[in-house]
Scaffold this active site. Structure first.
Site, PDB file in Angstrom:
ATOM      1  N   ASN A  92      -9.280 -54.645   9.602  1.00 28.36           N
ATOM      2  CA  ASN A  92     -10.375 -54.995   8.694  1.00 28.36           C
ATOM      3  C   ASN A  92     -10.298 -54.068   7.468  1.00 28.36           C
ATOM      4  OD1 ASN A  92     -12.679 -56.257   7.742  1.00 28.36           O
ATOM      5  ND2 ASN A  92     -14.058 -55.323   9.225  1.00 28.36           N
TER       6      ASN A  92
ATOM      7  N   HIS B 155     -14.478 -64.621   5.703  1.00 28.38           N
ATOM      8  CA  HIS B 155     -13.903 -63.275   5.555  1.00 28.38           C
ATOM      9  C   HIS B 155     -12.390 -63.357   5.709  1.00 28.38           C
ATOM     10  CE1 HIS B 155     -13.628 -59.016   5.681  1.00 28.38           C
ATOM     11  NE2 HIS B 155     -13.810 -58.796   6.962  1.00 28.38           N
TER      12      HIS B 155
ATOM     13  N   CYS C 171     -12.285 -58.811   0.219  1.00 24.33           N
ATOM     14  CA  CYS C 171     -11.638 -58.868   1.544  1.00 24.33           C
ATOM     15  C   CYS C 171     -10.357 -59.699   1.475  1.00 24.33           C
ATOM     16  CB  CYS C 171     -12.587 -59.461   2.575  1.00 24.33           C
ATOM     17  SG  CYS C 171     -13.222 -61.070   2.108  1.00 24.33           S
TER      18      CYS C 171
HETATM   19  C1  LIG Z   1     -18.450 -62.978  -1.847  1.00 26.02           C
HETATM   20  C2  LIG Z   1     -17.107 -62.980  -1.249  1.00 26.02           C
HETATM   21  C3  LIG Z   1     -17.098 -62.287   0.038  1.00 26.02           C
HETATM   22  C4  LIG Z   1     -15.707 -62.148   0.599  1.00 26.02           C
HETATM   23  C5  LIG Z   1     -15.662 -61.137   1.713  1.00 26.02           C
HETATM   24  C6  LIG Z   1     -16.603 -60.182   1.675  1.00 26.02           C
HETATM   25  S1  LIG Z   1     -16.857 -59.097   2.947  1.00 26.02           S
HETATM   26  O1  LIG Z   1     -17.582 -57.973   2.405  1.00 26.02           O
HETATM   27  O2  LIG Z   1     -15.653 -58.712   3.573  1.00 26.02           O
HETATM   28  C7  LIG Z   1     -17.879 -59.851   4.126  1.00 26.02           C
HETATM   29  C8  LIG Z   1     -17.489 -60.997   4.727  1.00 26.02           C
HETATM   30  C9  LIG Z   1     -18.294 -61.601   5.668  1.00 26.02           C
HETATM   31  C10 LIG Z   1     -19.524 -61.031   5.998  1.00 26.02           C
HETATM   32  C11 LIG Z   1     -19.924 -59.866   5.359  1.00 26.02           C
HETATM   33  C12 LIG Z   1     -19.106 -59.270   4.409  1.00 26.02           C
HETATM   34  N1  LIG Z   1     -15.295 -63.436   1.120  1.00 26.02           N
HETATM   35  C13 LIG Z   1     -14.238 -64.054   0.590  1.00 26.02           C
HETATM   36  O3  LIG Z   1     -13.563 -63.639  -0.336  1.00 26.02           O
HETATM   37  C14 LIG Z   1     -13.924 -65.346   1.264  1.00 26.02           C
HETATM   38  C15 LIG Z   1     -12.706 -65.089   2.100  1.00 26.02           C
HETATM   39  C16 LIG Z   1     -12.172 -66.262   2.775  1.00 26.02           C
HETATM   40  C17 LIG Z   1     -12.979 -67.378   2.987  1.00 26.02           C
HETATM   41  C18 LIG Z   1     -12.424 -68.472   3.634  1.00 26.02           C
HETATM   42  C19 LIG Z   1     -11.094 -68.422   4.062  1.00 26.02           C
HETATM   43  C20 LIG Z   1     -10.329 -67.298   3.835  1.00 26.02           C
HETATM   44  C21 LIG Z   1     -10.872 -66.222   3.165  1.00 26.02           C
HETATM   45  N2  LIG Z   1     -13.695 -66.356   0.270  1.00 26.02           N
HETATM   46  C22 LIG Z   1     -14.754 -66.777  -0.488  1.00 26.02           C
HETATM   47  O4  LIG Z   1     -15.853 -66.240  -0.479  1.00 26.02           O
HETATM   48  N3  LIG Z   1     -14.555 -67.844  -1.292  1.00 26.02           N
HETATM   49  C23 LIG Z   1     -13.374 -68.695  -1.167  1.00 26.02           C
HETATM   50  C24 LIG Z   1     -12.770 -68.958  -2.534  1.00 26.02           C
HETATM   51  C25 LIG Z   1     -13.788 -69.517  -3.490  1.00 26.02           C
HETATM   52  N4  LIG Z   1     -13.216 -69.759  -4.827  1.00 26.02           N
HETATM   53  C26 LIG Z   1     -14.150 -70.575  -5.610  1.00 26.02           C
HETATM   54  C27 LIG Z   1     -13.577 -70.867  -6.988  1.00 26.02           C
HETATM   55  O5  LIG Z   1     -12.316 -71.503  -6.854  1.00 26.02           O
HETATM   56  C28 LIG Z   1     -11.359 -70.695  -6.156  1.00 26.02           C
HETATM   57  C29 LIG Z   1     -11.878 -70.430  -4.749  1.00 26.02           C
HETATM   58  C30 LIG Z   1     -14.928 -68.481  -3.600  1.00 26.02           C
HETATM   59  C31 LIG Z   1     -15.557 -68.259  -2.263  1.00 26.02           C
END
Ligand SMILES: CCC[C@@H](/C=C/S(=O)(=O)c1ccccc1)NC(=O)[C@H](Cc1ccccc1)NC(=O)N1CCC(N2CCOCC2)CC1
Length: 220
Positions: A187, A161, A25
């Site tokens: 989205n 997300h 995402c």
């Molecule tokens: C497993 C990752 C899932 C993904 C999005 C998936 S998704 O499918 O869109 C979804 C989201 C919510 C509910 C259901 C489904 N989420 C992300 O990438 C989210 C997005 C986000 C979070 C906070 C602020 C801005 C953006 N980020 C994250 O999950 N992370 C932030 C960066 C972090 N890194 C760790 C190592 O060092 C570098 C940083 C890893 C976790």
């Protein structure tokens, strides 16, 4: 500040994509921002590659998550972005195959926007779409309309997300003498999700943390 604004009407937003079973995402949020800023700056709308970020951004974690601020820095280091159709999306991390001669846009930095929805709306009108982090709790069961969950059901501190604000508006309900300001959010869960792939969320009280992590790339 205009009462409503929508970058889709100005040809600065590409079609809604589907990230599939991959936690990318963050890459869709950043690519959408760069597509928009580039379109506003040049008048040309191009689709850039999220797969390049999933494969080549070594700061973030591909399908296991990432952060927009990391991604902007990574794109600067990689040297630019290839087009979507040159580096197509596969919903899984693979070997980086970035080709420097195919770079169509260069990032020279990024800005983090103020945690203030009025300032964000003004910035959007003057610059383009905004990458944001959001708590997706209210998006799992969203079917349409203006999402305005209770704060305790969608905490501003629970951002998980990455999405893209492409505009904003106000819904009028004269019968109830009510007006609801909202953000228009792109989205990356496909066109069948929400309102043709879009999410409208209440604007004005940091619902689901929409103003916590707003950012944009700066293009060279
Ligand atoms: C497993 C990752 C899932 C993904 C999005 C998936 S998704 O499918 O869109 C979804 C989201 C919510 C509910 C259901 C489904 N989420 C992300 O990438 C989210 C997005 C986000 C979070 C906070 C602020 C801005 C953006 N980020 C994250 O999950 N992370 C932030 C960066 C972090 N890194 C760790 C190592 O060092 C570098 C940083 C890893 C976790």
């Amino acid at each position: 500040l205009p009462r409503s604004f929508d970058w889709r009407e100005k040809g600065a937003i590409t079609q809604v994509k589907d990230q599939g079973a991959c936690g990318s995402c963050w890459a869709f949020s950043v690519i959408g921002n760069i597509e928009g800023i580039h379109a506003v700056n040049t008048g040309k709308l191009e689709e850039y590659s999220e797969q390049e970020l999933v494969d080549c951004d070594t700061i973030d974690n591909g399908c296991a998550g990432g952060l927009p601020d990391n991604a902007y820095k990574a794109i600067e280091e990689i040297g630019g972005l290839e087009l979507e159709n040159e580096y197509p999306y596969k919903a899984k991390k693979s070997k980086c195959s970035f080709n420097k001669t195919m770079s169509h846009v260069k990032v020279k930095g990024a800005v983090d926007l103020p945690k203030n929805e009025t300032a964000m709306a003004l910035w959007l009108v003057n610059n383009g779409p905004i990458s944001i982090g959001i708590n997706a709790n209210a998006m799992q069961f969203y079917r349409g309309g203006i999402s305005h969950p209770w704060k305790l059901l969608c905490r501003a501190g629970g951002i998980d997300h990455g999405v893209l604000i492409v505009g904003y508006g106000v819904a009028e309900y004269p019968l109830f003498n009510k007006t609801l300001p909202y953000w228009i959010v792109k989205n990356s869960w496909g066109k069948r999700w929400g309102e043709q792939g879009y999410y409208r969320v209440f604007r004005g009280d940091n619902t689901c943390g929409v103003s916590e992590m707003a950012s944009s790339a700066v293009l060279s």
